[in-house]
Design an enzyme around this catalytic site. Sequence first.
Site, PDB file in Angstrom:
ATOM      1  N   ASP A 159      -1.417  -9.878  -7.727  1.00 56.29           N
ATOM      2  CA  ASP A 159      -2.037  -8.551  -8.313  1.00 56.29           C
ATOM      3  C   ASP A 159      -1.437  -7.301  -7.869  1.00 56.29           C
ATOM      4  OD1 ASP A 159      -5.079  -7.669  -9.522  1.00 56.29           O
ATOM      5  OD2 ASP A 159      -4.460  -6.475  -7.601  1.00 56.29           O
ATOM      6  N   LYS A 214      -2.212  -3.065 -13.939  1.00 55.68           N
ATOM      7  CA  LYS A 214      -3.303  -2.301 -14.337  1.00 55.68           C
ATOM      8  C   LYS A 214      -2.887  -0.815 -14.861  1.00 55.68           C
ATOM      9  CE  LYS A 214      -5.698  -3.921 -10.159  1.00 55.68           C
ATOM     10  NZ  LYS A 214      -4.493  -4.407  -9.480  1.00 55.68           N
ATOM     11  N   HIS A 254      -7.807   0.433 -14.823  1.00 52.55           N
ATOM     12  CA  HIS A 254      -7.822   0.375 -13.420  1.00 52.55           C
ATOM     13  C   HIS A 254      -9.299   0.991 -13.224  1.00 52.55           C
ATOM     14  CE1 HIS A 254      -5.358   0.710  -9.647  1.00 52.55           C
ATOM     15  NE2 HIS A 254      -6.645   0.190  -9.285  1.00 52.55           N
TER      16      HIS A 254
END
Length: 634
Positions: free
Chosen positions: A50, A84, A117
């Site tokens: 991530d 993101k 995000h």
Amino acid sequence: MLAEDSIMVMNDGHKIPVIGFGTYAPEKFPKSLAEEATKVAIEVGYRHIDCAHMYGNEPEVGRAIRAKIADGTVRREDLFYTGKLWSTSHSPELVRPALEKSLKDLQLEYLDLYIIHMPIELKPGDDLFPVDENGHFIYENTDIRDTWEALEACKDAGLVKSIGVSNFNRRQLELILNKPGLKHKPVCNQVECHVYFNQGKLLEFCKSKNILLVAFSALGSSRDEAWIDQNSPVLLEDPVLNAIAKNYSRTPAQVAMRYLLQRGIVVLAKSFNPTRIKQNFQVFGFHLSAEDMKTIDGLNKNMRYDTAAIRIRPTMELKEDSRMMMNDGNKIPIIGFGTYTPQKDHNSLPGHCTEFAIEIGYRHIDCAFIYGSELQVGRAIQAKIRDGTTRRKDLFYTGKLWSTFQAPDKVRPALEKSLKNLQLEYIDLFLINAPRELKPGEDLIPVDENAPSDYQDSVIRKTWEAMEACKDAGLVKSIGVCNFKCRQLELFLSKPGLKHKPVCNQVECHIYLNKKKMLALCKYQDIVLVGYCVLESSKDEKWIDQDNPVLLEDPVLNTIAKKHRRTPAQVAIRYLLQRGIVVLARSFKYNGIKENFRVFDFHLSAEDMRTLDALSKHMHYVKTSHWEDYQLPI
């Protein structure tokens, strides 16, 4: 049974590993740290990485991924990468370039998951955190649903396999889920989630919509001063958590992660210590008992560690163009210009004053068929659009359904009559003027010789269904109510088959009638409270009780106004704004119109607010008791 290669199937059919490696690092650490830590994570067995453009380390994380592919540790198809979209790229035309920038930095052909995000837009540009000269964040107002459509296009183009969101609450998720023409549902919502903030309600909602909850700050252990509250307790030192960990011969971190995994939450674990990276992945060889799960449930404090979203989120920084989000996703300017005038003053006064109000900066105009001034107000709006002062899309117009038109078959014709008077294609907000029907006919206030008014027993819920149909037809963007009491509003909200919730309740509200209970109910129900008669100085004998004291002459109000070097009217308006109430300011003196709008460059202290709270007398100026005491027919 959870295993090292455990995955969950998302609602688009793609699979996500249940445990991921988080790559965010505070600025004080070298970016190379993320690169080395990501290599270690992949070697240990993590297959879910991530990252985000905002972290500033995608090139380094990309190098780590490619290195581990090159040395045979993993194949690209076995890795799951989450990126993101940062808040400065919400404008639809900026979404694909932002994604392509991440792909270039990572040197990947596609992302597995790309998420918004935060549900907050910042001013586009190279500065990730744009601020003005006062250090306040500079926001933009792109509809998040338009941003979502741009993400859908990126998925359709094959640049990303799955799309989702992050830091969204239930209402914000529903905005996307209820979007007309939704093509791809969000597969996940990534949020702060840990033992002290277990997100029980949001998890339940996400499960009901087949949306995965992904947890960041799962260990709550980072002490980054930029984002983390330094006064918060250290989660991994919790004595109960440590006692349970000891029983299983596990670390507190392993138990904290296992707790989330057993609740069906995807977990992101973050550490740059090789030993801890390995330990955090060793959560598949034990199982917490139901009793232990219940005990850990009891540790929930609804406490956030990550203050990023709170710091960046607009805190209703009151500005001239401030708008408040309503429960249908549309936005209402927090200060409006009220156009009601007594019959004796009708002539051209509403039109001239509306033009002046728009020139001053008002972008919210409130009128009603019963006022008899829609023609003049409409001409004023058209004039200010033609001369370039404003654009139709920047104006917010509120109209109202009068009580003689509440029969369902009369609602749309009444709205169309207002649209014709105003020469508008749509109304931004259409309200039921009062929760009681008057006898239909040309007389707007019908009376007989035995009663002040002739009421019908129409079921107002049927009226609402007709209002909903007008919204669905595109004649009005939002629908709401006016002059409803708490009991009436609650009855209305419990209507079976309610399709569109009222976005607001417009009521008399001022320092002598502060509507504390109504405001609490409306906030709980995500309904905006709009205040009229906020200054009440009108001497209209038809509607205003002439025996009441003059609000703007109140000595306490005047003392506070003098302290702030403001007018009593400005303080009275500011008081309501700071309570989260949309204010309709009405004046037909040019100086008054201008002064009433100048309420954005001062702030009432907590002490001032308490003092003004104490002035409430539960006193009405407007003579409306005949409809306020009426109980809605079921």
